[in-house]
Structure formats: C-alpha cells, structure tokens
Scaffold this motif. Sequence first.
Motif, PDB file in Angstrom:
ATOM      1  N   GLU A 227      -5.036  14.299  -8.108  1.00  0.00           N
ATOM      2  CA  GLU A 227      -6.214  13.506  -8.450  1.00  0.00           C
ATOM      3  C   GLU A 227      -5.854  12.375  -9.398  1.00  0.00           C
ATOM      4  N   GLN A 228      -4.826  12.598 -10.215  1.00  0.00           N
ATOM      5  CA  GLN A 228      -4.393  11.552 -11.132  1.00  0.00           C
ATOM      6  C   GLN A 228      -4.091  10.255 -10.385  1.00  0.00           C
ATOM      7  N   LYS A 229      -3.600  10.384  -9.164  1.00  0.00           N
ATOM      8  CA  LYS A 229      -3.261   9.209  -8.378  1.00  0.00           C
ATOM      9  C   LYS A 229      -4.495   8.432  -7.935  1.00  0.00           C
ATOM     10  N   LEU A 230      -5.684   9.049  -8.030  1.00  0.00           N
ATOM     11  CA  LEU A 230      -6.916   8.352  -7.693  1.00  0.00           C
ATOM     12  C   LEU A 230      -7.369   7.433  -8.818  1.00  0.00           C
ATOM     13  N   TYR A 231      -6.780   7.618 -10.009  1.00  0.00           N
ATOM     14  CA  TYR A 231      -7.177   6.838 -11.172  1.00  0.00           C
ATOM     15  C   TYR A 231      -6.003   5.991 -11.643  1.00  0.00           C
ATOM     16  N   LYS A 232      -6.326   4.835 -12.170  1.00  0.00           N
ATOM     17  CA  LYS A 232      -5.299   3.898 -12.615  1.00  0.00           C
ATOM     18  C   LYS A 232      -4.526   4.439 -13.816  1.00  0.00           C
ATOM     19  N   ASP A 233      -5.241   5.111 -14.729  1.00  0.00           N
ATOM     20  CA  ASP A 233      -4.656   5.538 -15.996  1.00  0.00           C
ATOM     21  C   ASP A 233      -4.595   7.062 -16.094  1.00  0.00           C
ATOM     22  N   PRO A 234      -3.797   7.593 -17.031  1.00  0.00           N
ATOM     23  CA  PRO A 234      -3.681   9.050 -17.194  1.00  0.00           C
ATOM     24  C   PRO A 234      -5.024   9.701 -17.554  1.00  0.00           C
ATOM     25  N   ILE A 235      -5.304  10.836 -16.933  1.00  0.00           N
ATOM     26  CA  ILE A 235      -6.524  11.579 -17.224  1.00  0.00           C
ATOM     27  C   ILE A 235      -6.344  12.362 -18.522  1.00  0.00           C
ATOM     28  N   ILE A 236      -7.301  12.223 -19.445  1.00  0.00           N
ATOM     29  CA  ILE A 236      -7.232  12.958 -20.707  1.00  0.00           C
ATOM     30  C   ILE A 236      -8.335  14.013 -20.806  1.00  0.00           C
ATOM     31  N   TYR A 237      -9.329  13.934 -19.909  1.00  0.00           N
ATOM     32  CA  TYR A 237     -10.404  14.929 -19.913  1.00  0.00           C
ATOM     33  C   TYR A 237     -11.018  14.992 -18.522  1.00  0.00           C
ATOM     34  N   ASP A 320     -27.866  14.838 -17.111  1.00  0.00           N
ATOM     35  CA  ASP A 320     -26.721  15.733 -17.279  1.00  0.00           C
ATOM     36  C   ASP A 320     -26.410  15.982 -18.753  1.00  0.00           C
ATOM     37  N   PRO A 321     -26.668  17.184 -19.262  1.00  0.00           N
ATOM     38  CA  PRO A 321     -26.344  17.469 -20.668  1.00  0.00           C
ATOM     39  C   PRO A 321     -24.856  17.411 -20.964  1.00  0.00           C
ATOM     40  N   ALA A 322     -24.022  17.581 -19.935  1.00  0.00           N
ATOM     41  CA  ALA A 322     -22.571  17.561 -20.166  1.00  0.00           C
ATOM     42  C   ALA A 322     -22.096  16.179 -20.595  1.00  0.00           C
ATOM     43  N   VAL A 323     -22.724  15.126 -20.088  1.00  0.00           N
ATOM     44  CA  VAL A 323     -22.348  13.760 -20.478  1.00  0.00           C
ATOM     45  C   VAL A 323     -22.685  13.522 -21.937  1.00  0.00           C
ATOM     46  N   VAL A 324     -23.882  13.930 -22.339  1.00  0.00           N
ATOM     47  CA  VAL A 324     -24.306  13.765 -23.733  1.00  0.00           C
ATOM     48  C   VAL A 324     -23.427  14.600 -24.661  1.00  0.00           C
ATOM     49  N   GLU A 325     -23.110  15.817 -24.231  1.00  0.00           N
ATOM     50  CA  GLU A 325     -22.239  16.680 -25.035  1.00  0.00           C
ATOM     51  C   GLU A 325     -20.874  16.034 -25.234  1.00  0.00           C
ATOM     52  N   LEU A 326     -20.335  15.455 -24.175  1.00  0.00           N
ATOM     53  CA  LEU A 326     -19.047  14.775 -24.282  1.00  0.00           C
ATOM     54  C   LEU A 326     -19.142  13.583 -25.222  1.00  0.00           C
ATOM     55  N   ALA A 327     -20.233  12.822 -25.119  1.00  0.00           N
ATOM     56  CA  ALA A 327     -20.417  11.654 -25.981  1.00  0.00           C
ATOM     57  C   ALA A 327     -20.526  12.040 -27.447  1.00  0.00           C
ATOM     58  N   THR A 329     -18.969  14.765 -28.799  1.00  0.00           N
ATOM     59  CA  THR A 329     -17.845  15.590 -29.249  1.00  0.00           C
ATOM     60  C   THR A 329     -16.485  14.940 -29.034  1.00  0.00           C
ATOM     61  N   ASN A 330     -16.361  14.066 -28.050  1.00  0.00           N
ATOM     62  CA  ASN A 330     -15.062  13.457 -27.767  1.00  0.00           C
ATOM     63  C   ASN A 330     -14.773  12.346 -28.774  1.00  0.00           C
ATOM     64  N   ALA A 331     -13.608  12.405 -29.387  1.00  0.00           N
ATOM     65  CA  ALA A 331     -13.263  11.453 -30.451  1.00  0.00           C
ATOM     66  C   ALA A 331     -13.284  10.009 -29.965  1.00  0.00           C
ATOM     67  N   GLU A 335     -15.997   7.238 -31.348  1.00  0.00           N
ATOM     68  CA  GLU A 335     -15.575   5.982 -31.976  1.00  0.00           C
ATOM     69  C   GLU A 335     -16.284   4.793 -31.335  1.00  0.00           C
ATOM     70  N   LEU A 336     -16.472   4.859 -30.008  1.00  0.00           N
ATOM     71  CA  LEU A 336     -17.133   3.757 -29.298  1.00  0.00           C
ATOM     72  C   LEU A 336     -18.635   3.725 -29.569  1.00  0.00           C
ATOM     73  N   ASN A 337     -19.301   4.881 -29.475  1.00  0.00           N
ATOM     74  CA  ASN A 337     -20.766   4.868 -29.624  1.00  0.00           C
ATOM     75  C   ASN A 337     -21.228   5.006 -31.067  1.00  0.00           C
ATOM     76  N   GLN A 338     -20.277   5.136 -31.989  1.00  0.00           N
ATOM     77  CA  GLN A 338     -20.575   5.191 -33.426  1.00  0.00           C
ATOM     78  C   GLN A 338     -21.573   6.307 -33.759  1.00  0.00           C
ATOM     79  N   ARG A 339     -21.418   7.430 -33.045  1.00  0.00           N
ATOM     80  CA  ARG A 339     -22.223   8.626 -33.276  1.00  0.00           C
ATOM     81  C   ARG A 339     -23.730   8.349 -33.113  1.00  0.00           C
TER      82      ARG A 339
END
Length: 513
Positions: A227-237, A320-327, A329-331, A335-339
């Motif tokens: 699946e990594q090959k489907l994305y331009k950059d390395p998957i981190i999550y 999707d609560p998983a998107v909000v949870e990621l926003a 908790t993910n460092a 940093e982007l959304n300024q909490r």
Amino acid sequence: MDELKVRQSHFIYWASGIVSICGIIFEVLFGALGSYILGDGVKQYTLTISLFLTGMGIGASLSEKVTKHLVLSFIYIEFLVALIGGFSSFLMFAITAFASNGTDAFFLYGVTLLVGALTGVELPILIRKANEIGVTLQKSTARVLFSDYAGGLIGGLLFVFLLRPQMGIVKSAFFVGLINASVALVVLFLFRREIKHVSIHAFIGIGISILLILGIFFGQAMALTFEQKLYKDPIIYMEESQYQKIVLTKNDDDVRLYLDGGLQLSSIDEHRYHEVLVHPAMSYTSEARKVLVLGGGDGMAVREILKYPSATDITLVDLDPAVVELANTNAHLLELNQRALMDEKVTIFHQDAFEFLERSEEWYDVIIIDLPDPNNESLNKLYTKEFYSLVRNHLQPGGAAMIQATSPVFAREVYWTISHTVASTGMHTENIHLDIPSFGNWGFVMASRDSIDVDSLDITRKTDYLKTDVLSSLTKFGKDEDSQLDGDHTEWGVNTLVDPILIQLYEKSWEYY
C-alpha cells in the motif's frame, strides 16, 4: 439414527450457517475493497454483490454434477474458499501496487465471481448430504436454508461492527478464510469413516490453516509495504475506522492526510485552502458569533475561525469520530490545527450533516461546508438542492456560507453544477477559486440570503496567503474553467435526491486525473 449420524446432521446445519456467515462477509469485504482501491463505493458494492450472486447461481447449477463423494467435495470447496478468499485482500493490494492499471479491477471481479460460485455449490451439497443421512428432504432443506439466511445477517453485522473496524480488510479476509478451513476440518473428522486417506486430506487442510494463520499475523505488515506504493510519501499512521481508511504520510515537513485514498490536506499548503474556505464568509458577516462547520474533522477550519474573537459558539459536525480523535492526539495534526478542537468554544457532534440540519433548530451566522467530494450516493446527498435548502434555512439573514466544491479545472461541469444547485435554493452566490499546489486549482461557492460584493470584503485577521486585494482576483475564471462551455451559454442542471446527476458527472470528470 445412531449417535454419530445425529452429530453429523446437527453439524451440517451449523456448517451451513457458518459458511453463510463467511460468504456474506467475503461479499461485503470485496465491496469495501473495491470502494477503497477503485473508488465510487456505490458502483463497487453494486458490482461485487451482483457478481457474487451471479456466481452463487452458477455454483448452484454446477452442484448438480456433484453426485458422488459429497462430503469430500464440500471439504475441498471450503479449502478453496479459504485460500482464495483468505488471500484476496492481500493479493489485491499487491496487484494494485505492481500490476498495470485495470488489472486490480479484473482481479477483484474475478475473485468475487469465483468465491460466489464456490459458495453457491456449498448449500445444495449440504442439503443432499443431510437428506442422505436420513433427515427428510423437506425438513433438511428448511433447516439448512434457515441456517444459511440467518448466517447471512450475522455475517453482515460482524463485518460492519467488529471485523472491519477491529481487524481491517486484510486480517479479516485471512481470519474468515481460517473459519472456512476449520469447518472443513471438523466435517472431515465427523465423516472420517466414509472418507479414504483422511490423513492426506487433513494434512492439506492443516497446511492451508497454517498459511492463513501466518497471514493473520504477518499479512497486514506485508500489505502495508504494498500500500505504501500507492502513496507518494512514507506512511506514518494508518487506521480503518467504521467509516473509512485514514492514512497519514510524511516526507520532511510535508504531512498529508488521506481518507479512503483521497488527499484531504498537505501541511505545506493547507493554509491556502482553509483561509479561503473560512475568511471570506467570516469577513462578510459582522461580528459572527455562532458558526457551524460541516466536516472539517481535522480542525484546520476551526483554527481559522478561532482567529475571530466574536466567534464564541462554534459547532463542528463530522461523521467519523476517528478523524477528530486523530486530530486531537497526533502530534503533527495538533501542531497544524493548534489544538483548535479542544477549545472550550467548540462543540463536536459525530453525526451525518444532512440529518443534523434536519433535526437542528439553531440559526448560524456563518456555515462552513468542508465535506468530501460527491463521488458516491451517500456523499451526493450533501450536494443536493434539498441539502442546500437546509443550509439556507439555518443561515441568519446577513450571514454567509462557504462550500468546498471540487476543481473547476479538473471537474468543470461538477463545479458549476454545484454552484447552480446552490443558487436554485434562492441564495445569492459568488464563485471563488485558487491554486493549491498539492490539489491543483480548487473551487468554492460562497452563498448568502443577501447579495455578495467580494470587493467590499476586508481580510483583517492574520493569514499566510489570503489578503484583501487578492480576494477579488479569485473570482475571475479563465475560458477553460468558467461557466460557459466553448463560449456558449450553458444551462447547468440541478442536483437533487431524486435526480442525482452529480455522481456521473464527477466520475466522468475525474476519469483521466
């Protein structure tokens, strides 16, 4: 009937229910796999269900030719379902990564038809075997069919609420395949007296089971490399939520968020998108207090809204609560959304945007609509006249809405159909677009109950891209992206729940991008 035959007949009914559970799980799993990799969920689910049922019909017809060695035939059918179904997701990702375009669809549809055919052979064999044991045909048929249909319901519920969210598509396929193999081995044990060379068949079944167990433990990691090959950059999550597949990639300072394979944002240029999404509507409304955000679970739009002290009541609706949870908790996202989503001014609802507006009695000064593109039926309803009428009815006089509306360059007909659909509700509209390096040229539709004069808007908050004298230039469109095709006046259609014209337009527009 002796005790052994009683056990055999009882397990036949259990087996019919279990293999039915496995069959329905494979059926919906293939649909989910097609939706994720090939896109257009409604189309993929329709094709896979149709092919699976067609395969079952073919299998049921071919089962007439199986007149001898019923038990052994059933055992090897289960072995085949276990192998083919179990490795289906794993191989789909490998083919997508390495094979030529179109091979993945051919593979998926072929596997769907084949597993459906094998599933269709199972049931008639079980019915005939139950009758052969000594149960009356009428009784055996009714019981096996009951087990089959009840198993179908259980399988669907298990996939939606347990397997996909907890195990993901790859592990689920291996796990369900292992169940098929286990059923075959139990049948082999119960009917061992009437089968020759039991040890050889058992060895084969155990070997298949070991392969599937290895797949459960190591297949996901190997599929990730594909699946990594489907994305331009390395998957981190990576996470498969109840609603979608969530992927984060990172290359140097560029963090990207993907939902079901579609790019949602890049940290390098997301400020361009979100500043245009938020500030014109906030600037239009004097001292906007109540703001509604539909979508935007990553928190970037709310970050921009919080730059306005008057915005003391912000409601975010994201399915999707998983998107909000990621926003939250993910460092990298923090940093982007300024909490932003943790701010006390923000109230979050995990609900369908259409249903939220139908039930809500609130009025808002500003409504920001940051929803995924209309590439399937469930998303299409959020781009209909009915939906925009709800938006209008919740918008205060003097308020404004801003709607992300895909690209006027890549999907010209889609963009202007969205704009015309918004206008069909009686709201005034203004069309805005800009270049976003990670997305290309992207469009928005600004709407209000009152007329809109972009030249009168003043961008007073701190931004990295948008400024007052740039805003008016964003309303200008070139010949190959404006509302007229080939210089002729064009009557754009209106997208409705009854006549969802946008889906086909979207599929056609993005075919070559």
